[in-house]
Design a protein around this motif. Structure first.
Motif, PDB file in Angstrom:
ATOM      1  N   TRP A   5       9.510 -16.773  39.059  1.00 20.82           N
ATOM      2  CA  TRP A   5       8.194 -16.967  39.666  1.00 20.82           C
ATOM      3  C   TRP A   5       8.164 -18.126  40.657  1.00 20.82           C
ATOM      4  CZ3 TRP A   5       6.354 -21.817  38.605  1.00 20.82           C
ATOM      5  CH2 TRP A   5       6.870 -22.450  37.483  1.00 20.82           C
ATOM      6  N   ALA A   6       9.234 -18.923  40.724  1.00 22.01           N
ATOM      7  CA  ALA A   6       9.330 -20.029  41.671  1.00 22.01           C
ATOM      8  C   ALA A   6      10.562 -19.882  42.542  1.00 22.01           C
ATOM      9  CB  ALA A   6       9.359 -21.368  40.937  1.00 22.01           C
ATOM     10  N   VAL A   7      10.852 -18.640  42.929  1.00 21.86           N
ATOM     11  CA  VAL A   7      12.055 -18.384  43.703  1.00 21.86           C
ATOM     12  C   VAL A   7      11.954 -18.993  45.106  1.00 21.86           C
ATOM     13  CG1 VAL A   7      11.205 -16.170  44.592  1.00 21.86           C
ATOM     14  CG2 VAL A   7      13.675 -16.575  44.368  1.00 21.86           C
ATOM     15  N   ALA A   8      10.733 -19.200  45.608  1.00 17.20           N
ATOM     16  CA  ALA A   8      10.577 -19.772  46.953  1.00 17.20           C
ATOM     17  C   ALA A   8      10.825 -21.270  46.984  1.00 17.20           C
ATOM     18  CB  ALA A   8       9.182 -19.468  47.494  1.00 17.20           C
ATOM     19  N   VAL A   9      10.878 -21.909  45.818  1.00 19.45           N
ATOM     20  CA  VAL A   9      11.097 -23.346  45.739  1.00 19.45           C
ATOM     21  C   VAL A   9      12.578 -23.599  45.498  1.00 19.45           C
ATOM     22  CG1 VAL A   9      10.486 -25.478  44.546  1.00 19.45           C
ATOM     23  CG2 VAL A   9       8.775 -23.657  44.833  1.00 19.45           C
ATOM     24  N   SER A  10      13.131 -24.528  46.219  1.00 17.20           N
ATOM     25  CA  SER A  10      14.546 -24.856  46.074  1.00 17.20           C
ATOM     26  C   SER A  10      14.690 -26.351  45.867  1.00 17.20           C
ATOM     27  CB  SER A  10      15.339 -24.416  47.312  1.00 17.20           C
ATOM     28  OG  SER A  10      14.857 -25.063  48.466  1.00 17.20           O
ATOM     29  N   ILE A  11      15.531 -26.718  44.931  1.00 19.62           N
ATOM     30  CA  ILE A  11      15.848 -28.112  44.653  1.00 19.62           C
ATOM     31  C   ILE A  11      17.352 -28.272  44.777  1.00 19.62           C
ATOM     32  CG2 ILE A  11      15.747 -29.986  42.973  1.00 19.62           C
ATOM     33  CD1 ILE A  11      13.351 -28.683  41.723  1.00 19.62           C
ATOM     34  N   GLY A  12      17.777 -29.075  45.741  1.00 21.14           N
ATOM     35  CA  GLY A  12      19.194 -29.250  45.989  1.00 21.14           C
ATOM     36  C   GLY A  12      19.738 -28.159  46.886  1.00 21.14           C
ATOM     37  N   GLY A  13      21.060 -28.119  47.003  1.00 22.01           N
ATOM     38  CA  GLY A  13      21.705 -27.140  47.852  1.00 22.01           C
ATOM     39  C   GLY A  13      22.242 -27.759  49.125  1.00 22.01           C
ATOM     40  N   PRO A  14      22.716 -26.934  50.040  1.00 17.10           N
ATOM     41  CA  PRO A  14      23.288 -27.456  51.285  1.00 17.10           C
ATOM     42  C   PRO A  14      22.200 -28.014  52.209  1.00 17.10           C
ATOM     43  CG  PRO A  14      23.261 -25.055  51.312  1.00 17.10           C
ATOM     44  CD  PRO A  14      22.845 -25.465  49.939  1.00 17.10           C
ATOM     45  N   VAL A  15      22.498 -29.158  52.804  1.00 12.04           N
ATOM     46  CA  VAL A  15      21.583 -29.822  53.733  1.00 12.04           C
ATOM     47  C   VAL A  15      22.216 -29.788  55.115  1.00 12.04           C
ATOM     48  CG1 VAL A  15      20.361 -31.955  54.292  1.00 12.04           C
ATOM     49  CG2 VAL A  15      20.746 -31.317  51.901  1.00 12.04           C
ATOM     50  N   THR A  16      21.505 -29.219  56.069  1.00  7.12           N
ATOM     51  CA  THR A  16      22.026 -29.045  57.426  1.00  7.12           C
ATOM     52  C   THR A  16      21.480 -30.124  58.356  1.00  7.12           C
ATOM     53  OG1 THR A  16      20.233 -27.538  58.015  1.00  7.12           O
ATOM     54  CG2 THR A  16      22.229 -26.570  57.075  1.00  7.12           C
ATOM     55  N   LEU A  17      22.194 -30.326  59.448  1.00  6.03           N
ATOM     56  CA  LEU A  17      21.763 -31.290  60.458  1.00  6.03           C
ATOM     57  C   LEU A  17      20.477 -30.829  61.129  1.00  6.03           C
ATOM     58  CD1 LEU A  17      22.278 -33.811  62.209  1.00  6.03           C
ATOM     59  CD2 LEU A  17      23.745 -32.377  63.674  1.00  6.03           C
ATOM     60  N   GLU A  18      20.331 -29.538  61.340  1.00  6.57           N
ATOM     61  CA  GLU A  18      19.120 -29.024  61.984  1.00  6.57           C
ATOM     62  C   GLU A  18      17.875 -29.293  61.140  1.00  6.57           C
ATOM     63  OE1 GLU A  18      22.582 -26.972  63.729  1.00  6.57           O
ATOM     64  OE2 GLU A  18      21.939 -27.524  61.704  1.00  6.57           O
ATOM     65  N   SER A  19      17.978 -29.142  59.840  1.00  7.87           N
ATOM     66  CA  SER A  19      16.826 -29.399  58.979  1.00  7.87           C
ATOM     67  C   SER A  19      16.460 -30.882  58.963  1.00  7.87           C
ATOM     68  CB  SER A  19      17.115 -28.908  57.567  1.00  7.87           C
ATOM     69  OG  SER A  19      18.206 -29.617  56.990  1.00  7.87           O
ATOM     70  N   ILE A  20      17.459 -31.766  59.002  1.00  2.00           N
ATOM     71  CA  ILE A  20      17.194 -33.206  59.035  1.00  2.00           C
ATOM     72  C   ILE A  20      16.497 -33.589  60.336  1.00  2.00           C
ATOM     73  CG2 ILE A  20      18.240 -35.493  59.049  1.00  2.00           C
ATOM     74  CD1 ILE A  20      18.253 -34.225  56.337  1.00  2.00           C
ATOM     75  N   LEU A  21      16.968 -33.036  61.451  1.00  3.64           N
ATOM     76  CA  LEU A  21      16.337 -33.341  62.738  1.00  3.64           C
ATOM     77  C   LEU A  21      14.907 -32.823  62.796  1.00  3.64           C
ATOM     78  CD1 LEU A  21      19.280 -32.661  65.233  1.00  3.64           C
ATOM     79  CD2 LEU A  21      18.377 -34.865  64.500  1.00  3.64           C
ATOM     80  N   ASN A  22      14.684 -31.633  62.257  1.00  3.70           N
ATOM     81  CA  ASN A  22      13.335 -31.072  62.246  1.00  3.70           C
ATOM     82  C   ASN A  22      12.395 -31.924  61.399  1.00  3.70           C
ATOM     83  OD1 ASN A  22      11.329 -29.132  62.833  1.00  3.70           O
ATOM     84  ND2 ASN A  22      11.704 -28.106  60.893  1.00  3.70           N
ATOM     85  N   ALA A  23      12.873 -32.378  60.244  1.00  2.00           N
ATOM     86  CA  ALA A  23      12.053 -33.250  59.403  1.00  2.00           C
ATOM     87  C   ALA A  23      11.787 -34.589  60.087  1.00  2.00           C
ATOM     88  CB  ALA A  23      12.743 -33.471  58.053  1.00  2.00           C
ATOM     89  N   PHE A  24      12.787 -35.113  60.770  1.00  2.00           N
ATOM     90  CA  PHE A  24      12.596 -36.386  61.485  1.00  2.00           C
ATOM     91  C   PHE A  24      11.539 -36.251  62.581  1.00  2.00           C
ATOM     92  CE2 PHE A  24      13.739 -38.848  65.291  1.00  2.00           C
ATOM     93  CZ  PHE A  24      13.542 -40.134  64.804  1.00  2.00           C
ATOM     94  N   VAL A  25      11.564 -35.155  63.307  1.00  2.00           N
ATOM     95  CA  VAL A  25      10.586 -34.971  64.392  1.00  2.00           C
ATOM     96  C   VAL A  25       9.181 -34.792  63.830  1.00  2.00           C
ATOM     97  CG1 VAL A  25       9.891 -33.390  66.227  1.00  2.00           C
ATOM     98  CG2 VAL A  25      12.263 -34.110  66.044  1.00  2.00           C
ATOM     99  N   LEU A  26       9.043 -34.038  62.744  1.00  2.00           N
ATOM    100  CA  LEU A  26       7.722 -33.875  62.133  1.00  2.00           C
ATOM    101  C   LEU A  26       7.183 -35.203  61.607  1.00  2.00           C
ATOM    102  CD1 LEU A  26       8.175 -30.487  60.220  1.00  2.00           C
ATOM    103  CD2 LEU A  26       6.998 -30.888  62.386  1.00  2.00           C
ATOM    104  N   GLY A  27       8.053 -35.984  60.983  1.00  2.00           N
ATOM    105  CA  GLY A  27       7.622 -37.303  60.545  1.00  2.00           C
ATOM    106  C   GLY A  27       7.305 -38.227  61.704  1.00  2.00           C
ATOM    107  N   LEU A  28       8.089 -38.147  62.786  1.00  2.00           N
ATOM    108  CA  LEU A  28       7.831 -38.968  63.963  1.00  2.00           C
ATOM    109  C   LEU A  28       6.499 -38.599  64.609  1.00  2.00           C
ATOM    110  CD1 LEU A  28       8.854 -41.071  66.024  1.00  2.00           C
ATOM    111  CD2 LEU A  28      10.001 -39.176  67.227  1.00  2.00           C
ATOM    112  N   GLN A  29       6.170 -37.327  64.620  1.00  2.00           N
ATOM    113  CA  GLN A  29       4.893 -36.898  65.190  1.00  2.00           C
ATOM    114  C   GLN A  29       3.716 -37.502  64.427  1.00  2.00           C
ATOM    115  OE1 GLN A  29       4.034 -32.671  64.863  1.00  2.00           O
ATOM    116  NE2 GLN A  29       3.077 -32.666  66.882  1.00  2.00           N
ATOM    117  N   LEU A  30       3.759 -37.446  63.110  1.00  2.00           N
ATOM    118  CA  LEU A  30       2.689 -38.033  62.314  1.00  2.00           C
ATOM    119  C   LEU A  30       2.663 -39.551  62.466  1.00  2.00           C
ATOM    120  CD1 LEU A  30       0.415 -37.706  60.287  1.00  2.00           C
ATOM    121  CD2 LEU A  30       2.122 -37.674  58.455  1.00  2.00           C
ATOM    122  N   ALA A  31       3.833 -40.182  62.547  1.00  2.25           N
ATOM    123  CA  ALA A  31       3.885 -41.629  62.706  1.00  2.25           C
ATOM    124  C   ALA A  31       3.294 -42.070  64.046  1.00  2.25           C
ATOM    125  CB  ALA A  31       5.330 -42.113  62.579  1.00  2.25           C
TER     126      ALA A  31
END
Length: 396
Positions: A103-129
Motif C-alpha cells: 500500500w506504500a509502493v510509491a514511497v521509497s526509502i534509500g536506493g540509488p541516488v543520481t546526480l540529476e536528482s540532487i541538482l533538481n532538489a538543489f534548484v527547488l531549494g534555491l528557488q524557495l530560498a
C-alpha cells in the motif's frame, strides 16, 4: 553668522520597497534556472547593503539568508533519503533500501541516488530560498510600523496583525543579539546547545513585555472604534472587496504560472484592482484614522517600484515567448543556457541601490515615523525620564 542649511534626508516609502521585492519574488517563482535565481538573490543583497538603515529590523536579512541555506540543505537531504527512484541518470552512491508494503509502493526509502536528482532538489531549494530572501530584503529595508500607517483605513485591523507578524523576526533577532551580548560581557558562553537555555527565557520575557506595551498603546489610542454607516454601503464594500480579492488570486496565478496565457492574468488583475479600490474606499468610511506626517510618494518611489515591475514584465514576456533557459531540465544533464531578456530585467532591479535616498538614522525614523526631519539634538539621560514604548506603529 548664518549656518549652512544641511540637506534633509528621508526614508523611502515602505510600499515601494515591498512592490520591488514582490516583483523579484515572482520572477523567482517563474524560473528554475540556477543562474537567474542566484542573480536575483545577489541583486536583493546588494540593494539591502546599499540602502538599509541602522534600524533594528535592517539586520534581519542575515536571518533570512541562513534560513534559505537551511531550506536548501533540508531539500537535498529529503531527496537523498526519500527521493523518487527509477529515474535514469548518473548514480553517485547507493543507500540501503528499506522494503515498503504494497500500500506504500510509491514511497521509497534509500536506493540509488543520481546526480540529476540532487541538482533538481538543489534548484527547488534555491528557488524557495531566493523567495524568502526577497521578502527578507523588504523586511530589512521597510519599517513595519510605517508600512502599517500606509495601509487604507479598512485594512488597518488586518494590517496590525500582519505588521506584528512581520516585525516578529527583526525584533527576535534584536532580542537575541542583546541577550547574547549581555551574556558575553558577563563571561558566559554564548555558543552551543547549553547556551540556548539561558537565551530562551530572556527573549521570551522581552516578547511578553512588547506584547503588553502594544496592547496598552492600542487601548490608549482607541483602537477598534467604529463609525455607523448604512447597510447598503457595507454590503457594497464587502462584495467589491471579496470579488476583487478573488480576481486578484486568479490574476496572480495567471501571471505566475508559466503555462497560462499572457493575456489572462494582467486584465484580470486590472479589474481586481478597480474592485478592490472601490471596496477599500467604501469600507474605509467605517474607520476614523488620522495620519501624522504621512510618507510622501515621489519620483524615487516610482523608480524603485518600476524596477521591480520591469524585472517581472521581462520574465513574464520571456515565459510567454518560450525563451530557452527560463525553465530548464536536468534530464539529460546539460549546462543551462542564460536568457538575456530576464537578465536585463533583473539587472534593472539594481536601480534602488542608486536612486533610493539615503535612509535616516533609526532614532530619527522612530521619532518622526519616517518623515523628513533634522538630526535630533543630543539630550542627557536622567533617571527621572520614564521609559516610553514605541507607539509609532499604532495610529487612530
Amino acid at each position: 553668522m548664518t549656518r549652512a542649511a544641511t540637506p534633509r534626508r528621508r526614508s523611502l516609502h515602505p510600499v515601494a520597497w515591498w512592490l520591488w521585492a514582490a516583483g523579484l519574488a515572482i520572477c523567482a517563482m517563474r524560473t528554475n534556472n540556477p543562474f537567474l535565481l542566484a542573480l536575483i538573490g545577489v541583486v536583493a543583497c546588494v540593494v539591502v547593503s546599499a540602502r538599509r538603515s541602522s534600524a533594528p529590523w535592517s539586520r534581519s536579512i542575515t536571518f533570512f539568508l541562513r534560513v534559505g541555506l537551511i531550506v536548501i540543505a533540508i531539500r537535498i537531504v529529503i531527496e537523498i533519503l526519500f527521493g523518487q527512484r527509477g529515474v535514469p541518470g548518473h548514480v553517485l552512491f547507493t543507500l540501503p533500501q528499506v522494503p515498503m508494503p504494497s500500500w506504500a509502493v510509491a514511497v521509497s526509502i534509500g536506493g540509488p541516488v543520481t546526480l540529476e536528482s540532487i541538482l533538481n532538489a538543489f534548484v527547488l531549494g534555491l528557488q524557495l530560498a531566493v523567495i524568502l530572501l526577497c521578502f527578507g530584503a523588504a523586511n530589512s529595508l521597510a519599517s513595519p510600523y510605517r508600512l502599517l500607517r500606509s495601509l487604507p483605513a479598512v485594512l488597518y485591523e488586518t494590517g496590525v496583525a500582519v505588521t506584528v507578524a512581520l516585525s516578529f523576526t527583526p525584533e527576535l533577532v534584536q532580542s537575541i543579539g542583546i541577550v547574547r551580548q549581555a551574556r558575553r560581557q558577563r563571561g558566559i558562553p554564548t555558543k552551543g546547545l547549553r547556551s540556548m537555555r539561558g537565551v530562551a527565557v530572556p527573549v521570551l520575557e522581552s516578547a511578553l513585555d512588547r506584547s503588553l506595551q502594544l496592547a496598552t498603546s492600542m487601548d490608549a489610542r482607541g483602537y477598534g472604534r467604529r463609525i455607523s454607516v448604512g447597510k447598503t454601503s457595507r454590503r457594497l464594500a464587502s462584495g467589491a472587496t471579496v470579488g476583487g480579492l478573488l480576481l486578484v488570486a486568479v490574476g496572480v496565478y495567471g501571471v505566475i504560472d508559466g503555462g497560462s496565457l499572457l493575456g489572462l492574468g494582467l486584465p484580470v488583475l486590472a479589474v481586481a484592482a478597480v474592485l478592490c479600490g472601490v471596496g477599500l474606499a467604501l469600507g474605509g468610511r467605517r474607520t476614523a484614522r488620522s495620519r501624522y506626517r504621512p510618507d510622501p510618494w515621489r519620483q524615487p518611489e516610482w523608480v524603485v517600484a518600476g524596477s521591480g515591475l520591469a524585472a517581472l514584465v521581462t520574465t513574464t514576456v520571456a515565459g510567454a515567448l518560450d525563451v530557452p533557459g527560463l525553465t530548464i531540465s536536468f534530464s539529460p544533464l546539460a549546462f543551462p543556457s542564460i536568457p538575456l531578456l530576464p537578465v536585463v530585467g533583473i539587472l534593472i532591479a539594481l536601480a534602488p541601490a542608486v536612486v533610493a535616498p539615503n535612509p535616516i538614522a533609526s532614532s530619527t525614523t522612530q521619532a518622526s515615523g519616517g518623515a523628513e526631519t533634522r538630526e535630533p539634538r543630543p539630550r542627557t539621560a536622567s533617571r527621572r525620564d520614564p521609559v516610553q514604548p514605541d507607539l509609532s506603529g499604532v495610529s487612530t
